[in-house]
Write a protein that holds these residues in place. Structure first.
Motif, PDB file in Angstrom:
ATOM      1  N   ALA A  64       0.034  51.170 -11.569  1.00  0.00           N
ATOM      2  CA  ALA A  64       0.354  50.818 -12.951  1.00  0.00           C
ATOM      3  C   ALA A  64       0.467  52.061 -13.824  1.00  0.00           C
ATOM      4  CB  ALA A  64      -0.705  49.875 -13.509  1.00  0.00           C
ATOM      5  N   ILE A  65      -0.369  53.052 -13.590  1.00  0.00           N
ATOM      6  CA  ILE A  65      -0.270  54.315 -14.342  1.00  0.00           C
ATOM      7  C   ILE A  65       1.071  54.977 -14.084  1.00  0.00           C
ATOM      8  CG2 ILE A  65      -1.187  56.666 -14.481  1.00  0.00           C
ATOM      9  CD1 ILE A  65      -3.973  55.443 -14.003  1.00  0.00           C
ATOM     10  N   ALA A  66       1.529  54.919 -12.822  1.00  0.00           N
ATOM     11  CA  ALA A  66       2.790  55.554 -12.453  1.00  0.00           C
ATOM     12  C   ALA A  66       4.008  54.744 -12.897  1.00  0.00           C
ATOM     13  CB  ALA A  66       2.844  55.766 -10.935  1.00  0.00           C
ATOM     14  N   ASP A  72       5.129  54.625  -5.390  1.00  0.00           N
ATOM     15  CA  ASP A  72       6.170  53.625  -5.175  1.00  0.00           C
ATOM     16  C   ASP A  72       5.648  52.236  -5.531  1.00  0.00           C
ATOM     17  OD1 ASP A  72       8.816  52.749  -3.982  1.00  0.00           O
ATOM     18  OD2 ASP A  72       7.419  51.606  -2.750  1.00  0.00           O
ATOM     19  N   PRO A  73       6.313  51.522  -6.447  1.00  0.00           N
ATOM     20  CA  PRO A  73       5.772  50.235  -6.896  1.00  0.00           C
ATOM     21  C   PRO A  73       5.786  49.158  -5.819  1.00  0.00           C
ATOM     22  CG  PRO A  73       7.934  50.625  -7.862  1.00  0.00           C
ATOM     23  CD  PRO A  73       7.534  51.905  -7.196  1.00  0.00           C
ATOM     24  N   VAL A  74       6.847  49.107  -5.015  1.00  0.00           N
ATOM     25  CA  VAL A  74       6.929  48.066  -3.988  1.00  0.00           C
ATOM     26  C   VAL A  74       5.844  48.257  -2.941  1.00  0.00           C
ATOM     27  CG1 VAL A  74       8.360  47.063  -2.170  1.00  0.00           C
ATOM     28  CG2 VAL A  74       9.387  47.685  -4.357  1.00  0.00           C
ATOM     29  N   THR A  75       5.686  49.480  -2.475  1.00  0.00           N
ATOM     30  CA  THR A  75       4.656  49.751  -1.477  1.00  0.00           C
ATOM     31  C   THR A  75       3.270  49.460  -2.026  1.00  0.00           C
ATOM     32  OG1 THR A  75       6.024  51.495  -0.486  1.00  0.00           O
ATOM     33  CG2 THR A  75       3.685  51.513   0.048  1.00  0.00           C
ATOM     34  N   VAL A 130      -5.951  50.523  -6.137  1.00  0.00           N
ATOM     35  CA  VAL A 130      -4.552  50.815  -5.797  1.00  0.00           C
ATOM     36  C   VAL A 130      -3.649  50.450  -6.971  1.00  0.00           C
ATOM     37  CG1 VAL A 130      -2.609  50.109  -4.341  1.00  0.00           C
ATOM     38  CG2 VAL A 130      -4.825  50.651  -3.309  1.00  0.00           C
ATOM     39  N   MET A 131      -3.846  49.253  -7.521  1.00  0.00           N
ATOM     40  CA  MET A 131      -2.963  48.803  -8.594  1.00  0.00           C
ATOM     41  C   MET A 131      -3.171  49.587  -9.883  1.00  0.00           C
ATOM     42  SD  MET A 131      -0.823  46.862  -7.348  1.00  0.00           S
ATOM     43  CE  MET A 131      -0.044  46.942  -8.958  1.00  0.00           C
ATOM     44  N   GLN A 132      -4.362  50.102 -10.124  1.00  0.00           N
ATOM     45  CA  GLN A 132      -4.571  50.948 -11.286  1.00  0.00           C
ATOM     46  C   GLN A 132      -3.679  52.185 -11.210  1.00  0.00           C
ATOM     47  OE1 GLN A 132      -8.831  51.490 -11.025  1.00  0.00           O
ATOM     48  NE2 GLN A 132      -9.215  50.084 -12.740  1.00  0.00           N
ATOM     49  N   GLN A 133      -3.625  52.798 -10.036  1.00  0.00           N
ATOM     50  CA  GLN A 133      -2.798  53.991  -9.853  1.00  0.00           C
ATOM     51  C   GLN A 133      -1.317  53.660  -9.947  1.00  0.00           C
ATOM     52  OE1 GLN A 133      -4.108  57.081  -9.784  1.00  0.00           O
ATOM     53  NE2 GLN A 133      -6.002  55.926 -10.158  1.00  0.00           N
TER      54      GLN A 133
END
Length: 278
Positions: free
Chosen positions: A101-103, A73-76, A96-99
């Motif tokens: 961004a991949i999603a 979830d991008p917001v979370t 966290v942001m790497q994951q």
């Protein structure tokens, strides 16, 4: 200020001042509303900037639990990474942001947050590239432009950084966070008088927050006017927060054995010694 003196001065204050600059710029890239936007994310009882260390840890733990339940979830993910950075956990925020961004490879907000996490972790060129991908030429975001300026300052590219701040001011005139970043840019090159001019302008804006005034207090203190700096640092804060900020300010200044001499040499010829409260 002579070049040799500027180098000495900058080396002594670079770590603290540049970190302050980057924190302010990156925090300015997202509002409290941006951090907490959905009902699935635990709500905050107060703005992040006003939380003490205990409250930040508690909020981060709650956001972490929400992230574990839905890491795509991008917001979370963005909210959680922001809180991690506020806690100084930059490496974890970047992971966290790497994951996230991949999603969510096409999400502009995710790219912006990923770039901020990269910058906070010291990956400056990667951060510039990522934030550049988040920007849209037809609708440029002044927050991202200002963040690029802060990253360029961290890279020692002061001229390029100030150009970006002025580009941001063209879009958002008199924005206090941009003016503060521009002022802190001059701190990093030892030009305290110019820095103070921009920081006073920033602090005088109706929307200026306490972080802007703490930057002003730092610059005033670096010029040897500590009573005035302490007065600025104590405005609008609780006694506990004010004491902590003043202690931090004293600590930064005490690490510079000859900061008073440096400040004196930065005065124009014929200026009197001692405190100058404008």
């Amino acid at each position: 200020m002579p070049a040799s003196l500027t180098t000495t001065f900058t080396n002594r204050i670079l770590q603290g001042a540049a970190a302050t600059l980057l924190v302010l710029a990156l925090a300015g890239c997202s509002t409290t509303k941006d951090r907490m936007t959905t009902g699935s994310v635990p709500k905050l009882t107060k703005p992040v900037e006003e939380m003490d260390a205990t409250e930040l840890r508690s909020a981060t733990d709650r956001l972490g639990q929400a992230y574990e339940k839905n890491p795509r979830d991008p917001v979370t993910g963005v909210n959680y990474a922001n809180l991690l950075r506020m806690n100084g956990r930059d490496t974890q925020a970047l992971a966290v942001m790497q994951q996230v961004a991949i999603a969510n490879p096409g999400d502009r907000n995710v790219l912006a947050a990923y770039g901020k996490a990269q910058a906070a972790a010291g990956q400056f060129q990667q951060a510039l590239d990522t934030i550049g991908r988040a920007q849209t030429p037809d609708r440029p975001d002044w927050k991202l432009i200002s963040a690029q300026g802060a990253i360029l300052d961290q890279m020692g590219r002061a001229s390029d950084a100030r150009e970006r701040y002025r580009d941001a001011l063209d879009i958002q005139p008199n924005e206090p966070s941009i003016l503060s970043n521009l002022g802190m840019s001059y701190v990093l090159t030892g030009d305290l008088r110019t820095a103070e001019t921009y920081l006073r302008s920033a602090a005088g804006q109706p929307t200026a927050d306490s972080r802007v005034r703490q930057n002003l207090a730092l610059v005033v203190g670096l010029q040897g006017r500590f009573p005035e700096a302490e007065q600025i640092a104590r405005r609008e804060l609780s006694p506990q927060q004010a004491d902590a900020n003043v202690a931090y300010l004293r600590g930064m200044l005490s690490q510079q054995n000859s900061w008073q001499k440096l400040a004196a040499k930065d005065k124009p010829p014929g200026a009197a010694d001692g405190s100058n409260t404008n």
